[in-house]
Scaffold this motif. Structure first.
Motif, PDB file in Angstrom:
ATOM      1  N   LEU A  11      27.616  98.932  19.354  1.00  0.00           N
ATOM      2  CA  LEU A  11      27.273  97.591  18.890  1.00  0.00           C
ATOM      3  C   LEU A  11      25.911  97.140  19.415  1.00  0.00           C
ATOM      4  CD1 LEU A  11      30.786  95.932  19.156  1.00  0.00           C
ATOM      5  CD2 LEU A  11      29.569  96.612  17.078  1.00  0.00           C
TER       6      LEU A  11
ATOM      7  N   LEU B 242      33.656  98.447  11.571  1.00  0.00           N
ATOM      8  CA  LEU B 242      33.945  97.146  12.167  1.00  0.00           C
ATOM      9  C   LEU B 242      33.324  96.017  11.361  1.00  0.00           C
ATOM     10  CD1 LEU B 242      33.569  97.879  15.982  1.00  0.00           C
ATOM     11  CD2 LEU B 242      35.687  97.548  14.678  1.00  0.00           C
ATOM     12  N   ARG B 243      32.116  96.235  10.877  1.00  0.00           N
ATOM     13  CA  ARG B 243      31.441  95.208  10.075  1.00  0.00           C
ATOM     14  C   ARG B 243      32.185  94.927   8.774  1.00  0.00           C
ATOM     15  NH1 ARG B 243      25.008  96.680  10.288  1.00  0.00           N
ATOM     16  NH2 ARG B 243      24.540  95.575  12.217  1.00  0.00           N
TER      17      ARG B 243
ATOM     18  N   ALA C  96      41.071  97.948  14.681  1.00  0.00           N
ATOM     19  CA  ALA C  96      39.773  98.485  15.092  1.00  0.00           C
ATOM     20  C   ALA C  96      39.907  99.936  15.543  1.00  0.00           C
ATOM     21  CB  ALA C  96      39.165  97.631  16.199  1.00  0.00           C
TER      22      ALA C  96
ATOM     23  N   LEU D 235      35.847  92.532  14.046  1.00  0.00           N
ATOM     24  CA  LEU D 235      34.631  92.664  14.844  1.00  0.00           C
ATOM     25  C   LEU D 235      34.542  91.553  15.889  1.00  0.00           C
ATOM     26  CD1 LEU D 235      31.921  93.935  15.555  1.00  0.00           C
ATOM     27  CD2 LEU D 235      30.917  92.672  13.643  1.00  0.00           C
TER      28      LEU D 235
END
Length: 99
Positions: A86, A23-24, A65, A31
Motif C-alpha cells: 500500500l 483491495l482497491r 481481504a 481497503l
C-alpha cells in the motif's frame, strides 16, 4: 515486499497486481478496514471502534481481504506485505490510499 523495496520493478508490479488492485476493487470497506487494522497494530476491537462498525464486520472484511490477496492483516508477515504494497502504491500512484 523486500525485493520491491530493493527496487525490483517486477516485485513492485506483482504487489500492485496481487495486493493493491484487489483491495482497491473489493468495495464494501475492505481497503478501509485493512488500513485501520494496520494503523491500529492489529487490534480488531480498536479498529472496529475507529470505523464505527461491529468487530465481526472487521473480521469479515479481513477474511475477504485475505481471500483476495493471500495476506492476513493480523499476521506479522501479512501485515508487513500489506503495508509495503500500500505504501509503494501510494508513492507510485500519486493518490493517497491512506487518507
Amino acid at each position: 515486499p523486500e525485493r520491491a523495496l530493493d527496487g525490483d520493478p517486477l516485485a513492485r508490479a506483482a504487489l500492485t497486481e496481487r495486493v493493491v488492485r484487489p483491495l482497491r476493487t473489493a468495495g464494501g470497506g475492505v481497503l478501509e478496514t485493512v488500513r485501520a487494522v494496520l494503523a491500529g497494530g492489529g487490534n480488531l476491537e480498536a479498529s472496529a471502534r475507529a470505523l464505527f462498525v461491529h468487530p465481526n464486520t472487521v473480521r469479515y472484511r479481513l477474511k475477504r481481504a485475505a481471500e483476495l490477496t493471500g495476506q492476513v492483516a493480523t499476521d506479522p508477515r501479512g501485515a508487513w506485505t500489506l503495508q509495503v504494497a500500500l505504501a509503494l502504491a501510494d508513492l507510485d500512484g500519486g493518490r493517497s490510499l491512506w487518507h
